[in-house]
Design a protein around this motif. Structure first.
Motif, mmCIF file in Angstrom:
data_model
loop_
_atom_site.group_PDB
_atom_site.id
_atom_site.type_symbol
_atom_site.label_atom_id
_atom_site.label_comp_id
_atom_site.label_asym_id
_atom_site.label_seq_id
_atom_site.Cartn_x
_atom_site.Cartn_y
_atom_site.Cartn_z
ATOM 1 N N ALA A 60 -2.789 -6.164 -8.075
ATOM 2 C CA ALA A 60 -3.376 -6.856 -9.231
ATOM 3 C C ALA A 60 -4.769 -7.361 -8.886
ATOM 4 C CB ALA A 60 -2.486 -8.018 -9.662
ATOM 5 N N PRO A 61 -5.805 -6.589 -9.186
ATOM 6 C CA PRO A 61 -7.166 -7.104 -8.963
ATOM 7 C C PRO A 61 -7.526 -8.237 -9.930
ATOM 8 C CG PRO A 61 -7.226 -4.952 -10.018
ATOM 9 C CD PRO A 61 -5.795 -5.182 -9.631
ATOM 10 N N LEU A 62 -7.051 -8.146 -11.194
ATOM 11 C CA LEU A 62 -7.338 -9.189 -12.164
ATOM 12 C C LEU A 62 -6.307 -9.086 -13.297
ATOM 13 C CD1 LEU A 62 -9.621 -11.404 -12.633
ATOM 14 C CD2 LEU A 62 -10.458 -9.868 -14.415
ATOM 15 N N TRP A 63 -5.105 -9.538 -13.019
ATOM 16 C CA TRP A 63 -4.041 -9.470 -14.023
ATOM 17 C C TRP A 63 -4.295 -10.577 -15.041
ATOM 18 C CZ3 TRP A 63 1.934 -10.089 -12.912
ATOM 19 C CH2 TRP A 63 2.638 -9.736 -14.075
ATOM 20 N N ASP A 64 -4.727 -10.131 -16.220
ATOM 21 C CA ASP A 64 -5.096 -11.058 -17.294
ATOM 22 C C ASP A 64 -4.985 -10.268 -18.600
ATOM 23 O OD1 ASP A 64 -5.915 -13.441 -18.449
ATOM 24 O OD2 ASP A 64 -8.038 -13.066 -18.138
ATOM 25 N N ASP A 65 -5.163 -10.937 -19.715
ATOM 26 C CA ASP A 65 -5.085 -10.257 -21.012
ATOM 27 C C ASP A 65 -6.429 -9.600 -21.298
ATOM 28 O OD1 ASP A 65 -4.401 -9.334 -23.476
ATOM 29 O OD2 ASP A 65 -4.197 -11.293 -24.433
ATOM 30 N N LEU A 66 -6.618 -8.394 -20.762
ATOM 31 C CA LEU A 66 -7.857 -7.651 -20.947
ATOM 32 C C LEU A 66 -7.700 -6.640 -22.085
ATOM 33 C CD1 LEU A 66 -8.832 -6.948 -17.215
ATOM 34 C CD2 LEU A 66 -9.365 -8.944 -18.637
ATOM 35 N N SER A 67 -8.827 -6.249 -22.666
ATOM 36 C CA SER A 67 -8.799 -5.334 -23.816
ATOM 37 C C SER A 67 -9.891 -4.275 -23.693
ATOM 38 C CB SER A 67 -8.969 -6.108 -25.127
ATOM 39 O OG SER A 67 -7.863 -6.942 -25.367
ATOM 40 N N PRO A 68 -9.643 -3.188 -22.963
ATOM 41 C CA PRO A 68 -10.668 -2.138 -22.834
ATOM 42 C C PRO A 68 -10.973 -1.447 -24.155
ATOM 43 C CG PRO A 68 -8.586 -1.440 -21.861
ATOM 44 C CD PRO A 68 -8.453 -2.901 -22.170
ATOM 45 N N ASN A 69 -10.109 -1.584 -25.150
ATOM 46 C CA ASN A 69 -10.411 -1.018 -26.467
ATOM 47 C C ASN A 69 -11.486 -1.809 -27.188
ATOM 48 O OD1 ASN A 69 -8.404 -3.125 -26.613
ATOM 49 N ND2 ASN A 69 -8.201 -2.657 -28.794
ATOM 50 N N GLN A 70 -11.811 -3.001 -26.703
ATOM 51 C CA GLN A 70 -12.836 -3.831 -27.329
ATOM 52 C C GLN A 70 -14.163 -3.776 -26.587
ATOM 53 O OE1 GLN A 70 -11.128 -7.764 -27.680
ATOM 54 N NE2 GLN A 70 -9.511 -7.081 -29.054
ATOM 55 N N GLY A 71 -14.256 -2.925 -25.559
ATOM 56 C CA GLY A 71 -15.517 -2.780 -24.832
ATOM 57 C C GLY A 71 -15.285 -2.404 -23.387
ATOM 58 N N GLY A 72 -16.349 -1.939 -22.740
ATOM 59 C CA GLY A 72 -16.274 -1.569 -21.344
ATOM 60 C C GLY A 72 -15.589 -0.226 -21.133
ATOM 61 N N SER A 73 -15.262 0.074 -19.875
ATOM 62 C CA SER A 73 -14.655 1.363 -19.547
ATOM 63 C C SER A 73 -13.769 1.223 -18.322
ATOM 64 C CB SER A 73 -15.736 2.419 -19.283
ATOM 65 O OG SER A 73 -16.516 2.070 -18.146
ATOM 66 N N ILE A 74 -12.839 2.159 -18.211
ATOM 67 C CA ILE A 74 -11.998 2.292 -17.024
ATOM 68 C C ILE A 74 -12.179 3.724 -16.526
ATOM 69 C CG2 ILE A 74 -9.681 2.145 -16.059
ATOM 70 C CD1 ILE A 74 -8.934 0.269 -18.327
#
Length: 876
Positions: free
Chosen positions: A762-776
């Motif tokens: 878990a590098p940053l287990w949080d409520d993240l939303s890649p559909n709202q911006g950024g990239s993986i």
């Protein structure tokens, strides 16, 4: 097609009388307009407007009670005799909506045939959206609309269950919210008198009529933006509520039994038509029950003087033959999408004597009676005089009209907003007291003499002086909030040169922001700060930088100095133009961005520009092309060298900005086109314009297209041993972690789940939303695989989080961090499956850490916020 069907983002909320901030809504008139003079309307005259209630309970109400109360609340509006609107239950929603599944109803990707009435039984949805204890009771409005026919297709409402103390409270809130659902906006007529902010039944807090007790006499309008609690009669419609609904969905009896008064609100020059002025008419014989309001420009979203609706108002539903006093009244609190104008003094319409009180006398309390049917009942705002203290409240503002046109960043302004927090803005006011570089660059054009949380209501004075060639605003001995210290400074604008001089006198404030910004329509958002005092006595050059500023965080070296700025430029993209077709595409080398002002990029003029760029890319790379900043609704396309379209994107980036992630199949030349929606043909016929900042680059590897709370399995190019088990794949989870054996979409991280669920890194287990911006992105070679999260925001936060996990064939792994905005998260690794809790580690102390077993740190925010930015954690 989006050209015909679009999601409408305007909803409105009711809040408790604690005066918390609420989502935006218009004041008076319609909540949302389709075109100038034409609001969005439910079809068929509003007959049988559909709604779909939730399957769950609503706070103290059972589902059956909540559904029945929903129908009863809609029926209050359906019973208006001068309106054709009626409402029908179109069936329950397919699920019981709660915090785990509400997003498709709040942020649907397409119309689904449902007009959801969501019952947030335990309030967790509202706590997530607005914060615990926000005081927001509900919100509602049209959701999907047809932009061609101006029809409302679907609506939405969310109701906060725990806020409903009893059936009366629930009924009150529902009736209010379902007014918004019908496309009614907030109303300010009588309710403001009882908020405790010094308003009265006439101008400037006067009370020409005895004010009734609202607990005894029902006078507060249903659509007032704040709720006083049960017993105030919120669910009982007042004259203004009835008139507002009847204006949108009129029965023939409405025109037959009522009259209108109409007019225009003018600036003190008598010609400039003003938006955002609340106008009230009170029947002399029945001043509280027969009272209505309208706000100038409420039937248009434009502020252009070319729009004939701008500045106009219509007071509807008046009693024929009755005598009305008409006056302009400041709206003191509430959320509104029409930019409200703060002005002083308030005044009655004074018939033939109406003036600015400078060219001829126009005492604010002099009036004439008006009757229904009158037109041209115009108000010319009285102007404050030079040297007069301006009535600016804490976080308040006043619009003043300049004696000459002042050019800033290519636009000439005839007025300026004087904001209480030590700055002036152009085109829009700013009540913001929390100065920051990001807000300074993204907000309206601004000259910040000393932007800080000042409070002119607690002491000192703000006043202006002018000549034919200069205009000066002075803040004299103004304290910081609540009433600390004294700060004196002034801003002087020069007519001929458009120079700006800021003169600092004695100051006690040590934290603030000073400078000049062209605002978000022109800045890139990446302009660096300066040391302003280092330029003295020379003028600071604004010709090659659209923002020059300094942010002070505990030391002020500007007291008793003068900071001078030269005039600004009309920034343009001449370096790239003409590039309006593929044959004239501007060559760029990757990586490329248009952050520097020397590579300024813009859509100009609006509706008449499209930009094309040519670049080279190699097979096997992934192209990442995006608009990273701009106050427009961008639309981008990528095509190959023959012009064949490979990808098009509208809103794949942040907000209304665009983003394309595209694997490159063949080495060669490619084109990137930039325009604005709805120019799907890329001919330049877009609907918005201004500066945009683009970034175009290629990366090794391939993208993962993950939605919110999603997971994807990725094959490993080697066997990876993790805690005694060998894996040939890994699951990349959108919420900032990797699991083995199965994916995990859980967004609510906890130590218990870390220990008991899947094996996890878990590098940053949080409520993240890649559909709202950024990239993986995933990149790999024979001995390593890396997963990179770039600029991925937290859910509904709009922030940026950057980190990379690298798995190595020897079983070791590492986590490298860039900038991380999230404050709370779990970081570490575990074998899971019921692992013993070893307790937290301080990961910032450095490693290496063991690659097996459990090692973690939980960040909870506040004083325990994430502190690993820029670090690399090695697990061996």
């Amino acid at each position: 097609m989006k050209t015909k069907t679009a999601r409408l983002l305007t909803v409105a909320a009711i809040a408790a009388v604690a005066l918390v901030a609420a989502p935006v809504a218009h004041a008076g008139g319609p909540l949302a307009n389709c075109a100038s003079g034409q609001p969005f309307l439910w079809p068929g005259g509003g007959v049988n407007i559909p709604f779909n209630p939730d399957q769950g309970d609503l706070g103290p109400l059972t589902n059956a009670q909540a559904v029945q109360l929903t129908q009863d609340s809609f029926d209050v509006w359906g019973a208006v005799p001068t309106s054709t609107a009626t409402y029908t239950n179109a069936g329950l929603l397919p699920v019981d909506v709660d915090v785990t599944n509400f997003n498709p109803f709040l942020n649907p990707v397409a119309p689904d045939g449902l007009s959801a009435i969501v019952f947030d039984d335990d309030g967790q949805i509202f706590d997530l959206l607005f914060g615990p204890g926000s005081g927001v009771l509900g919100f509602a409005g049209p959701e999907w609309i047809n932009t061609i026919t101006c029809e409302i297709l679907e609506g939405v409402s969310f109701l906060n269950g725990p806020s409903f103390g009893n059936l009366t409270a629930a009924f009150d809130v529902m009736v209010h919210e379902f007014g918004h659902y019908s496309n009614l906006a907030h109303t300010v007529v009588n309710g403001q008198i009882y908020v405790g902010l010094g308003d009265g039944s006439g101008p400037n807090g006067t009370n020409p009529y005895p004010v009734p007790n609202p607990l005894v006499e029902d006078v507060v309008e249903t659509m007032y933006p704040f709720y006083f609690g049960p017993g105030i009669g919120t669910a009982s419609l007042e004259r203004d509520d009835v008139s507002s609904l009847s204006a949108l969905y009129p029965d023939p009896s409405f025109a037959a039994t009522t009259d209108d008064i109409s007019g225009t609100i003018f600036a003190p020059d008598g010609t400039f038509r003003l938006t955002g002025v609340n106008v009230i008419a009170r029947n002399e014989a029945d001043p509280f029950h027969d009272a209505v309001s309208a706000i100038s420009s409420d039937y248009t979203d434009s502020t252009s003087q070319a729009d004939p609706v701008v500045g106009t108002y219509v007071l509807r539903g008046l009693t024929p033959g009755a005598d009305y006093r008409v006056y302009v009244d400041n709206v003191l609190a509430g959320g509104f999408s029409t930019q409200l104008l703060a002005f002083s003094p308030e005044e009655y319409q004074n018939g033939a004597a109406e003036s600015n009180n400078i060219t001829s006398p126009d005492p604010v309390l002099d009036f004439v009676f008006h009757q229904g049917g009158e037109t041209g009942v115009d108000v010319i705002l009285n102007a404050p005089g030079p040297g007069d203290p301006l009535p600016i409240t804490d976080d308040g503002f006043v619009e003043l009209f300049l004696p000459f046109g002042f050019e800033l960043c290519g636009t000439t302004y005839n007025s300026v907003f004087v904001n209480g927090n030590g700055n002036i803005t152009f085109g829009a006011a700013s009540a913001d007291f929390s100065e920051s570089a990001a807000e300074f660059l993204s907000g309206p054009p601004r000259i910040a003499s000393w932007w800080d949380d000042l409070n002119p209501a607690a002491g000192g004075a703000v006043f202006f002086n002018q000549t034919s060639n200069t205009w000066t605003i002075t803040y004299q001995n103004v304290p910081e909030f609540p009433a600390t210290g004294a700060n004196t400074f002034s801003i002087e604008l020069h007519r001929s040169s458009n120079h700006v001089d800021v003169d600092y006198d004695g100051m006690t404030s040590t934290d603030g922001l000073a400078g000049v910004s062209c605002g978000g329509a022109i800045t890139s958002g990446f302009e660096p700060a300066d040391d302003l005092s280092a330029f003295a006595p020379s003028r600071i050059n604004l010709n090659n930088q659209p923002a020059r500023y300094e942010l002070f965080a505990g030391g002020n070296d500007l007291a008793d100095t003068v900071v001078r700025y030269n005039g600004t430029s009309d920034y343009d993209d001449d370096w790239a133009e003409p590039n309006d077709d593929l044959g004239h595409a501007r060559n760029i080398s990757l990586p490329f961005d248009s952050i520097p002002v020397g590579r300024y990029t813009e859509i100009e003029p609006t509706g008449g520009d499209v930009d094309f760029y040519r670049f080279s890319a190699d097979a096997g790379e992934t192209l990442i092309a995006e608009i990273i900043a701009g106050q427009l609704d961008s639309l981008i396309v990528v095509a190959d060298s023959s012009g064949l379209i490979l990808a098009v994107d509208d809103d794949g980036g942040a907000g209304l900005l665009s983003r394309i992630v595209l694997p490159i199949a063949a080495t060669g030349d490619y084109f990137l086109g930039v325009t604005t929606f709805p120019d799907l043909g890329f001919t330049g016929a877009g609907g918005s314009g201004g500066r945009y900042v683009m970034s175009v680059e290629t990366a090794d590897g391939f993208p993962l297209d993950l939605g919110d709370d999603a997971s994807a399995e990725v094959a490993l190019p080697f066997s990876f041993d993790f805690n005694g088990t060998t894996y040939n794949s890994v699951f990349v989870n959108s919420n900032g972690n990797l699991t083995f054996g199965s994916g995990d979409t859980d967004f609510s991280e906890s130590v218990s789940e870390l220990l008991n669920d899947q094996p996890r890194i878990a590098p940053l287990w949080d409520d993240l939303s890649p559909n709202q911006g950024g990239s993986i992105m995933v990149s790999q070679d024979a001995t390593s695989l890396s997963v990179s999260f770039t600029d991925v925001p937290q859910f509904l936060a709009g922030d940026s989080n950057n980190f990379e996990v690298t798995l190595n064939a020897d079983g070791s792994y590492s986590i490298a961090y860039g900038n991380v905005d999230a404050a709370d998260a779990i970081v570490g690794s575990t074998e899971g499956g019921g692992a013993a809790d070893p307790g937290e580690s301080d990961l910032s102390a450095g490693g290496p850490f063991p690659a097996s077993g459990t090692t973690y740190e939980q960040f909870t925010g506040g004083g325990d916020s994430f502190d690993l930015d820029g670090q690399t954690l090695d697990f061996q």
